[in-house]
Design a protein around this motif. Structure first.
Motif, PDB file in Angstrom:
ATOM      1  N   ILE A 100      -6.569  -5.167  -5.175  1.00  0.00           N
ATOM      2  CA  ILE A 100      -5.668  -4.058  -5.486  1.00  0.00           C
ATOM      3  C   ILE A 100      -6.463  -2.923  -6.124  1.00  0.00           C
ATOM      4  O   ILE A 100      -7.194  -3.139  -7.085  1.00  0.00           O
ATOM      5  CB  ILE A 100      -4.524  -4.505  -6.419  1.00  0.00           C
ATOM      6  CG1 ILE A 100      -3.623  -5.479  -5.669  1.00  0.00           C
ATOM      7  CG2 ILE A 100      -3.733  -3.302  -6.930  1.00  0.00           C
ATOM      8  CD1 ILE A 100      -2.505  -6.047  -6.498  1.00  0.00           C
ATOM      9  N   GLU A 131      -0.749   5.021  -7.788  1.00  0.00           N
ATOM     10  CA  GLU A 131      -0.456   4.633  -6.415  1.00  0.00           C
ATOM     11  C   GLU A 131      -1.398   3.509  -6.014  1.00  0.00           C
ATOM     12  O   GLU A 131      -2.591   3.543  -6.325  1.00  0.00           O
ATOM     13  CB  GLU A 131      -0.655   5.824  -5.482  1.00  0.00           C
ATOM     14  CG  GLU A 131      -0.396   5.499  -4.034  1.00  0.00           C
ATOM     15  CD  GLU A 131      -0.577   6.693  -3.110  1.00  0.00           C
ATOM     16  OE1 GLU A 131      -0.362   6.509  -1.910  1.00  0.00           O
ATOM     17  OE2 GLU A 131      -0.931   7.787  -3.587  1.00  0.00           O
ATOM     18  N   ILE A 132      -0.859   2.496  -5.326  1.00  0.00           N
ATOM     19  CA  ILE A 132      -1.683   1.416  -4.783  1.00  0.00           C
ATOM     20  C   ILE A 132      -2.265   1.924  -3.468  1.00  0.00           C
ATOM     21  O   ILE A 132      -1.526   2.264  -2.546  1.00  0.00           O
ATOM     22  CB  ILE A 132      -0.852   0.140  -4.534  1.00  0.00           C
ATOM     23  CG1 ILE A 132      -0.262  -0.373  -5.848  1.00  0.00           C
ATOM     24  CG2 ILE A 132      -1.714  -0.928  -3.872  1.00  0.00           C
ATOM     25  CD1 ILE A 132       0.683  -1.558  -5.697  1.00  0.00           C
ATOM     26  N   VAL A 133      -3.606   1.996  -3.391  1.00  0.00           N
ATOM     27  CA  VAL A 133      -4.248   2.502  -2.177  1.00  0.00           C
ATOM     28  C   VAL A 133      -4.930   1.402  -1.383  1.00  0.00           C
ATOM     29  O   VAL A 133      -5.338   1.618  -0.251  1.00  0.00           O
ATOM     30  CB  VAL A 133      -5.263   3.633  -2.484  1.00  0.00           C
ATOM     31  CG1 VAL A 133      -4.536   4.864  -3.013  1.00  0.00           C
ATOM     32  CG2 VAL A 133      -6.328   3.183  -3.449  1.00  0.00           C
ATOM     33  N   ALA A 134      -5.064   0.212  -1.957  1.00  0.00           N
ATOM     34  CA  ALA A 134      -5.621  -0.941  -1.245  1.00  0.00           C
ATOM     35  C   ALA A 134      -5.004  -2.198  -1.850  1.00  0.00           C
ATOM     36  O   ALA A 134      -4.667  -2.232  -3.030  1.00  0.00           O
ATOM     37  CB  ALA A 134      -7.131  -0.973  -1.356  1.00  0.00           C
ATOM     38  N   ILE A 135      -4.892  -3.239  -1.022  1.00  0.00           N
ATOM     39  CA  ILE A 135      -4.226  -4.467  -1.445  1.00  0.00           C
ATOM     40  C   ILE A 135      -5.192  -5.577  -1.838  1.00  0.00           C
ATOM     41  O   ILE A 135      -4.959  -6.290  -2.796  1.00  0.00           O
ATOM     42  CB  ILE A 135      -3.295  -4.976  -0.316  1.00  0.00           C
ATOM     43  CG1 ILE A 135      -2.247  -3.924   0.022  1.00  0.00           C
ATOM     44  CG2 ILE A 135      -2.632  -6.292  -0.693  1.00  0.00           C
ATOM     45  CD1 ILE A 135      -1.315  -3.580  -1.102  1.00  0.00           C
ATOM     46  N   GLU A 146       0.850  -1.189   0.000  1.00  0.00           N
ATOM     47  CA  GLU A 146       0.000   0.000   0.000  1.00  0.00           C
ATOM     48  C   GLU A 146       0.888   1.241   0.000  1.00  0.00           C
ATOM     49  O   GLU A 146       1.848   1.338   0.747  1.00  0.00           O
ATOM     50  CB  GLU A 146      -0.905  -0.011   1.237  1.00  0.00           C
ATOM     51  CG  GLU A 146      -2.114   0.853   1.088  1.00  0.00           C
ATOM     52  CD  GLU A 146      -3.138   0.594   2.166  1.00  0.00           C
ATOM     53  OE1 GLU A 146      -3.590   1.577   2.761  1.00  0.00           O
ATOM     54  OE2 GLU A 146      -3.480  -0.586   2.391  1.00  0.00           O
ATOM     55  N   GLY A 147       0.585   2.190  -0.894  1.00  0.00           N
ATOM     56  CA  GLY A 147       1.375   3.409  -1.023  1.00  0.00           C
ATOM     57  C   GLY A 147       2.458   3.321  -2.090  1.00  0.00           C
ATOM     58  O   GLY A 147       3.095   4.313  -2.401  1.00  0.00           O
TER      59      GLY A 147
END
Length: 54
Positions: free
Chosen positions: A40, A33-37, A19-20
């Motif tokens: 995804i 940007e990855i904001v949740a896994i 995340e991030g």
């Protein structure tokens, strides 16, 4: 599998997403940007703001 929120291109599988984490869309070149896994979730990364020495 995720898709770019800007151009809709399929994004390749991530080995070890964090995340991030920042990455670039291979199709349109936008920084994401990855904001949740799980699942995804990708969003367009915010532009870095200048702090003008504050």
């Amino acid at each position: 599998m995720s898709e770019c929120p800007v151009c809709g291109a399929d994004m390749k599988a991530f080995d070890d997403p964090v995340e991030g984490e920042l990455l670039e869309c291979e199709e349109c070149g936008v920084e994401l940007e990855i904001v949740a896994i799980d699942p995804i979730v990708l969003v367009e990364a915010p532009e870095g703001e200048e702090d003008w020495g504050e």
